[in-house]
Design an enzyme around this catalytic site. Structure first.
Site, PDB file in Angstrom:
ATOM      1  N   HIS A 123       0.865  -1.176   0.000  1.00  0.00           N
ATOM      2  CA  HIS A 123       0.000   0.000   0.000  1.00  0.00           C
ATOM      3  C   HIS A 123       0.907   1.233   0.000  1.00  0.00           C
ATOM      4  O   HIS A 123       2.060   1.172   0.449  1.00  0.00           O
ATOM      5  CB  HIS A 123      -0.877   0.028   1.256  1.00  0.00           C
ATOM      6  CG  HIS A 123      -1.983  -0.989   1.248  1.00  0.00           C
ATOM      7  ND1 HIS A 123      -2.909  -1.062   0.234  1.00  0.00           N
ATOM      8  CD2 HIS A 123      -2.318  -1.956   2.152  1.00  0.00           C
ATOM      9  CE1 HIS A 123      -3.768  -2.034   0.501  1.00  0.00           C
ATOM     10  NE2 HIS A 123      -3.431  -2.603   1.657  1.00  0.00           N
ATOM     11  N   CYS A 165      -0.134   2.560  -4.466  1.00  0.00           N
ATOM     12  CA  CYS A 165      -0.860   3.798  -4.747  1.00  0.00           C
ATOM     13  C   CYS A 165       0.014   4.994  -4.388  1.00  0.00           C
ATOM     14  O   CYS A 165       0.877   4.912  -3.504  1.00  0.00           O
ATOM     15  CB  CYS A 165      -2.157   3.858  -3.952  1.00  0.00           C
ATOM     16  SG  CYS A 165      -3.398   2.668  -4.509  1.00  0.00           S
TER      17      CYS A 165
END
Length: 298
Positions: A123, A165
């Site tokens: 992430h 991301c």
């Protein structure tokens, strides 16, 4: 070189620096600089291709599970193994463990290696990546390997591939018409001592550009890593590194579109990888004849 044949002093392009008069100072004697032969190719005649460190994060203390990263892990390890890397896999490490592992490898002797590769799948947000328990700045990945921090990698490609991301914006895409590709091959060597910038020979490729989401399928893996695996498998021996990575970007951009039919805001979105290259030469994954290649989960 000035019109009268003399050489003028360099100045910085920053407000207020270099604008002050130096008329009272005597002219400084010019320091001789070593002029290297400008080689076009990185040396790939070392005994080893080099180390590939793969950080795969699926489980987190306080964040959603990253289903599909196990497929990415297996596929990228296979792709790097096929390009003669010694592959080391690290799964669900804490922030401290990630930073300690990077530091450990920066202290190793890479003299007999062509290059270094680090792959991180996790992430992320703008400027940061997440370990199992907390986040760390993305530049922590390479700070131990650039400049004099890792002497045995000076002058060698240091490549960082980041699947994460980088923000919360979607790319809705635009309509266009397509064209076609090109390639080439070679390599050479010469020993000489000279100065290079501290950040030379660093390459960072993000799965998406700043501020945007990066997509991953829970069964098929992430768009970026899967594109990289296919490109390396099909063209890894015949195309130079930057051409390969342009192919990765093209595959990700053209071959994928999000499928989230129950959420109009997330459906039919696109993704554009971002490449930052400070390479100074052309690099090829030439075949190794005596490589000791291992894949180890640590």
């Amino acid at each position: 070189m000035d019109t009268d044949g003399s050489k003028s002093a360099d100045e910085l392009d920053v407000l207020g620096f270099g604008n002050k008069s130096n008329s009272s100072r005597p002219a400084a004697k010019e320091k001789p600089v070593s002029r290297p032969t400008l080689e076009e190719y990185y040396d790939t005649t070392n005994g080893r291709r080099g180390q590939a460190l793969v950080f795969s994060h699926m489980n987190f203390t306080a964040m959603a599970k990253r289903n599909g990263t196990d497929k990415d892990r297996d596929d990228i390890c296979t792709a790097l193994y096929e390009l003669d890397f010694n592959v080391h896999v690290y799964e669900d490490l804490s922030r401290k463990e990630v930073l300690e592992t990077l530091k450990k490898w920066s202290l190793e002797d890479h003299s007999d290696s062509d290059c270094l590769v680090v792959v991180v799948m996790s992430h992320g947000e703008e400027g940061v990546l997440y370990a199992r328990d907390s986040k760390y700045n993305v530049d922590a990945l390479w700070k131990n390997f650039v400049g004099n921090a890792c002497p045995s990698l000076i002058g060698k490609p240091k490549m960082f591939f980041i699947q994460a991301c980088r923000g919360e914006e979607f790319d809705e895409g635009v309509t266009l018409k397509t064209d076609g590709p090109k390639d080439m091959v070679d390599s050479k060597k010469e020993q000489v001592s000279y100065s290079i910038p501290a950040m030379a020979d660093l390459l960072v490729m993000y799965s998406t550009y700043d501020g945007h989401y990066s997509w991953r399928n829970p069964k098929q893996g992430s768009w970026f890593i899967q594109s990289m695996c296919r490109e390396f498998k099909e063209n890894g021996r015949v195309r130079d590194l930057l051409t390969l990575l342009t192919g990765v970007a093209r595959r990700t951009a053209f071959e994928y579109q999000s499928f989230v039919p129950n959420n109009e805001k997330m459906d039919a979105m696109k993704q554009m990888p971002c490449l930052i290259s400070m390479l100074t030469k052309t690099f090829y994954f030439t075949k190794k004849t005596k490589s000791k290649v291992v894949t180890a989960i640590e």
